[in-house]
Design an enzyme around this catalytic site. Structure first.
Site, PDB file in Angstrom:
ATOM      1  N   LYS A  69       0.925  -1.124   0.018  1.00  0.00           N
ATOM      2  CA  LYS A  69      -0.125  -0.047  -0.072  1.00  0.00           C
ATOM      3  C   LYS A  69       0.832   1.237  -0.048  1.00  0.00           C
ATOM      4  O   LYS A  69       0.721   2.274  -0.792  1.00  0.00           O
ATOM      5  CB  LYS A  69      -0.897   0.204   1.135  1.00  0.00           C
ATOM      6  CG  LYS A  69      -1.660  -1.280   1.324  1.00  0.00           C
ATOM      7  CD  LYS A  69      -2.766  -1.116   2.607  1.00  0.00           C
ATOM      8  CE  LYS A  69      -2.235  -1.249   3.832  1.00  0.00           C
ATOM      9  NZ  LYS A  69      -1.460  -2.361   4.046  1.00  0.00           N
ATOM     10  N   ARG A 125      -9.749   0.621   8.925  1.00  0.00           N
ATOM     11  CA  ARG A 125      -9.271  -0.722   9.182  1.00  0.00           C
ATOM     12  C   ARG A 125     -10.148  -1.606  10.034  1.00  0.00           C
ATOM     13  O   ARG A 125      -9.936  -2.869  10.226  1.00  0.00           O
ATOM     14  CB  ARG A 125      -7.878  -0.534   9.835  1.00  0.00           C
ATOM     15  CG  ARG A 125      -6.854  -1.250   9.380  1.00  0.00           C
ATOM     16  CD  ARG A 125      -5.706  -0.868  10.314  1.00  0.00           C
ATOM     17  NE  ARG A 125      -4.636  -1.505  10.030  1.00  0.00           N
ATOM     18  CZ  ARG A 125      -3.327  -1.209   9.215  1.00  0.00           C
ATOM     19  NH1 ARG A 125      -3.393   0.020   9.007  1.00  0.00           N
ATOM     20  NH2 ARG A 125      -2.488  -1.920   9.279  1.00  0.00           N
ATOM     21  N   ARG A 149      11.576  -6.043   4.856  1.00  0.00           N
ATOM     22  CA  ARG A 149      11.284  -4.561   4.554  1.00  0.00           C
ATOM     23  C   ARG A 149      12.356  -3.583   5.283  1.00  0.00           C
ATOM     24  O   ARG A 149      12.658  -4.082   6.444  1.00  0.00           O
ATOM     25  CB  ARG A 149      10.072  -3.901   4.895  1.00  0.00           C
ATOM     26  CG  ARG A 149       9.781  -2.375   4.840  1.00  0.00           C
ATOM     27  CD  ARG A 149       8.462  -2.041   4.873  1.00  0.00           C
ATOM     28  NE  ARG A 149       7.755  -2.782   5.856  1.00  0.00           N
ATOM     29  CZ  ARG A 149       6.319  -2.756   6.214  1.00  0.00           C
ATOM     30  NH1 ARG A 149       5.662  -1.874   5.465  1.00  0.00           N
ATOM     31  NH2 ARG A 149       5.749  -3.332   7.119  1.00  0.00           N
ATOM     32  N   ARG A 197      11.454  -1.826  10.705  1.00  0.00           N
ATOM     33  CA  ARG A 197      10.276  -1.637  11.797  1.00  0.00           C
ATOM     34  C   ARG A 197      10.318  -2.705  13.006  1.00  0.00           C
ATOM     35  O   ARG A 197      10.358  -3.706  12.490  1.00  0.00           O
ATOM     36  CB  ARG A 197       8.924  -1.378  11.056  1.00  0.00           C
ATOM     37  CG  ARG A 197       8.753   0.080  10.401  1.00  0.00           C
ATOM     38  CD  ARG A 197       7.340   0.127   9.505  1.00  0.00           C
ATOM     39  NE  ARG A 197       6.319  -0.649   9.942  1.00  0.00           N
ATOM     40  CZ  ARG A 197       5.263  -0.574   9.104  1.00  0.00           C
ATOM     41  NH1 ARG A 197       5.344   0.377   8.148  1.00  0.00           N
ATOM     42  NH2 ARG A 197       4.045  -1.240   9.566  1.00  0.00           N
ATOM     43  N   ARG A 215      -0.451  -9.387  13.173  1.00  0.00           N
ATOM     44  CA  ARG A 215      -0.770  -8.290  12.420  1.00  0.00           C
ATOM     45  C   ARG A 215      -1.668  -8.879  11.301  1.00  0.00           C
ATOM     46  O   ARG A 215      -2.798  -8.403  11.071  1.00  0.00           O
ATOM     47  CB  ARG A 215       0.403  -7.488  11.691  1.00  0.00           C
ATOM     48  CG  ARG A 215       1.014  -6.680  12.700  1.00  0.00           C
ATOM     49  CD  ARG A 215       2.129  -6.019  12.145  1.00  0.00           C
ATOM     50  NE  ARG A 215       2.006  -5.139  10.902  1.00  0.00           N
ATOM     51  CZ  ARG A 215       2.924  -4.775  10.177  1.00  0.00           C
ATOM     52  NH1 ARG A 215       4.290  -4.983  10.214  1.00  0.00           N
ATOM     53  NH2 ARG A 215       2.781  -4.015   9.136  1.00  0.00           N
TER      54      ARG A 215
HETATM   55  P1  AP5 Z   1       4.775  -1.812   1.666  1.00  0.00           P
HETATM   56  O1  AP5 Z   1       4.306  -0.836   0.531  1.00  0.00           O
HETATM   57  O2  AP5 Z   1       5.526  -1.138   2.752  1.00  0.00           O
HETATM   58  O3  AP5 Z   1       3.446  -2.574   2.481  1.00  0.00           O
HETATM   59  P2  AP5 Z   1       2.490  -1.709   3.060  1.00  0.00           P
HETATM   60  O4  AP5 Z   1       1.084  -2.371   2.391  1.00  0.00           O
HETATM   61  O5  AP5 Z   1       2.224  -0.264   2.992  1.00  0.00           O
HETATM   62  O6  AP5 Z   1       2.450  -2.525   4.512  1.00  0.00           O
HETATM   63  P3  AP5 Z   1       2.663  -1.712   5.846  1.00  0.00           P
HETATM   64  O7  AP5 Z   1       3.169  -2.942   6.737  1.00  0.00           O
HETATM   65  O8  AP5 Z   1       2.877  -0.595   6.043  1.00  0.00           O
HETATM   66  O9  AP5 Z   1       0.986  -1.948   6.329  1.00  0.00           O
HETATM   67  P4  AP5 Z   1       0.164  -1.935   7.371  1.00  0.00           P
HETATM   68  O10 AP5 Z   1      -1.042  -1.592   6.784  1.00  0.00           O
HETATM   69  O11 AP5 Z   1       0.417  -3.119   8.082  1.00  0.00           O
HETATM   70  O12 AP5 Z   1       1.212  -0.905   8.305  1.00  0.00           O
HETATM   71  P5  AP5 Z   1       0.657   0.465   8.740  1.00  0.00           P
HETATM   72  O13 AP5 Z   1       1.760   1.403   8.919  1.00  0.00           O
HETATM   73  O14 AP5 Z   1      -0.444   0.983   8.238  1.00  0.00           O
HETATM   74  O15 AP5 Z   1       5.500  -2.883   1.030  1.00  0.00           O
HETATM   75  C1  AP5 Z   1       6.041  -3.830   2.180  1.00  0.00           C
HETATM   76  C2  AP5 Z   1       7.296  -4.576   1.581  1.00  0.00           C
HETATM   77  O16 AP5 Z   1       7.420  -5.203   0.506  1.00  0.00           O
HETATM   78  C3  AP5 Z   1       8.356  -3.312   1.374  1.00  0.00           C
HETATM   79  O17 AP5 Z   1       9.793  -3.728   1.792  1.00  0.00           O
HETATM   80  C4  AP5 Z   1       8.324  -3.163  -0.231  1.00  0.00           C
HETATM   81  O18 AP5 Z   1       9.697  -2.756  -0.595  1.00  0.00           O
HETATM   82  C5  AP5 Z   1       8.051  -4.605  -0.689  1.00  0.00           C
HETATM   83  N1  AP5 Z   1       7.130  -4.420  -1.693  1.00  0.00           N
HETATM   84  C6  AP5 Z   1       6.154  -3.736  -2.046  1.00  0.00           C
HETATM   85  N2  AP5 Z   1       5.418  -3.917  -3.192  1.00  0.00           N
HETATM   86  C7  AP5 Z   1       6.265  -5.015  -3.640  1.00  0.00           C
HETATM   87  C8  AP5 Z   1       5.947  -5.918  -4.816  1.00  0.00           C
HETATM   88  N3  AP5 Z   1       4.936  -5.731  -5.565  1.00  0.00           N
HETATM   89  N4  AP5 Z   1       6.574  -6.804  -5.008  1.00  0.00           N
HETATM   90  C9  AP5 Z   1       7.727  -7.217  -4.180  1.00  0.00           C
HETATM   91  N5  AP5 Z   1       8.121  -6.584  -3.101  1.00  0.00           N
HETATM   92  C10 AP5 Z   1       7.130  -5.402  -2.844  1.00  0.00           C
HETATM   93  O19 AP5 Z   1      -0.037   0.111  10.407  1.00  0.00           O
HETATM   94  C11 AP5 Z   1       0.944   0.004  11.522  1.00  0.00           C
HETATM   95  C12 AP5 Z   1       0.146  -0.125  12.955  1.00  0.00           C
HETATM   96  O20 AP5 Z   1      -0.300   1.146  13.358  1.00  0.00           O
HETATM   97  C13 AP5 Z   1      -0.772  -1.363  12.839  1.00  0.00           C
HETATM   98  O21 AP5 Z   1      -0.471  -2.570  12.998  1.00  0.00           O
HETATM   99  C14 AP5 Z   1      -1.880  -0.632  13.889  1.00  0.00           C
HETATM  100  O22 AP5 Z   1      -1.167  -0.920  15.177  1.00  0.00           O
HETATM  101  C15 AP5 Z   1      -1.558   0.745  13.902  1.00  0.00           C
HETATM  102  N6  AP5 Z   1      -2.612   1.278  12.660  1.00  0.00           N
HETATM  103  C16 AP5 Z   1      -2.259   2.010  11.734  1.00  0.00           C
HETATM  104  N7  AP5 Z   1      -3.591   2.201  11.086  1.00  0.00           N
HETATM  105  C17 AP5 Z   1      -4.451   2.070  11.859  1.00  0.00           C
HETATM  106  C18 AP5 Z   1      -5.981   1.811  11.738  1.00  0.00           C
HETATM  107  N8  AP5 Z   1      -6.686   2.401  10.678  1.00  0.00           N
HETATM  108  N9  AP5 Z   1      -6.722   1.535  13.102  1.00  0.00           N
HETATM  109  C19 AP5 Z   1      -6.010   1.038  13.926  1.00  0.00           C
HETATM  110  N10 AP5 Z   1      -4.724   0.936  14.168  1.00  0.00           N
HETATM  111  C20 AP5 Z   1      -3.864   1.231  13.051  1.00  0.00           C
END
Ligand code: AP5
Length: 219
Positions: free
Chosen positions: A13, A86, A125, A158, A169
């Protein structure tokens, strides 16, 4: 355009959002990035979110809803929401806030991918602590090992990308976030489904094809 990017943790994402905002000139509103910024700043919200994030659980809905509705108001214009909503409760609160403002979401990009690929992506990552750029030790390498291409900072892993937290997660995603897609199907939103297991450039091409068509429709 006002968009939501849905998908499990590690689906890509953040990677795709950066490319979307560059092409369409929108604001990237990532709930995870905003929370990590609050933690780095040592704010009350950051302290309250810390334990939930480190264990792979969701931060309580009321904290997130207030934070993200505030960020949307501040952004104005077009934006792409990443990591929000979410839960179905967050989706309902978002719809209510948009409706009060006379606005609507134009479309939802839904990234679909298997859990097995996700684990490899998250554990490999690495991110830049300064500019937030995201790399992968095998799939998206920086030019120099472990150094950000943009500002030369050493990359970091991270805390919530440790294997045991990743497992939690994913569990949280399947139990609490996957139902958000059903909510948007029931409310008749336009949903664009993308195979996120492809290489990054192929995912981007598929997303841009959908969004070019959407932007022609919404103007
Ligand atoms: P990346 O692009 O970083 O993936 P992402 O989907 O953004 O992953 P996140 O882990 O950031 O999402 P998340 O939703 O768990 O975390 P968030 O920060 O929102 O890609 C991942 C890896 O793959 C990278 O190394 C990249 O280079 C590689 N890659 C990408 N595309 C690729 C491809 N096509 N092929 C190969 N490799 C690829 O949330 C963190 C925490 O915050 C949550 O756990 C929760 O505690 C809290 N939180 C956040 N939002 C909320 C909410 N709305 N409600 C409650 N708690 C929340």
């Amino acid at each position: 355009m006002k968009l939501i990017l849905l998908g499990p943790p590690g689906a890509g994402k953040g990677t795709q959002c950066k490319r979307i905002v560059d092409r369409y000139g929108m604001t990237h509103l990532s709930s995870g990035d905003i929370l990590r910024g609050e933690r780095a700043a040592g704010s009350d919200l950051g302290h309250r979110a810390q334990a939930y994030m480190d264990s792979g659980a969701l931060v309580p809905d009321d904290l997130i809803i207030e934070m993200m509705i505030g960020a949307m108001k501040k952004a104005g214009g077009g934006y792409v929401l990443d990591g929000f909503p979410r839960t179905v409760v967050q989706g309902e609160a978002l719809d209510a806030a948009l409706s009060r403002a006379g606005e609507r979401i134009d479309g939802i990009v839904n990234l679909v991918i298997d859990d097995g690929i996700i684990v490899q992506r998250m554990t490999g990552r690495r991110s830049c602590p300064k500019c937030g750029a995201v790399y992968h030790i095998e799939n998206l390498k920086p030019k120099v090992d472990n150094i950000c291409d943009t500002d030369g900072e050493p990359l970091v892993q991270r805390k919530d990308d440790q294997p045991e937290v990743v497992a939690n997660r994913l569990k949280t995603y399947h139990e609490q976030t996957a139902p958000v897609l059903g909510y948007y199907e029931r409310t008749g939103q336009k949903i664009m489904t993308i195979d996120a297991a492809q290489a990054p450039e192929e995912v981007t091409a598929a997303v841009f094809a959908e969004l070019d068509a959407l932007s022609d429709q919404v103007g």
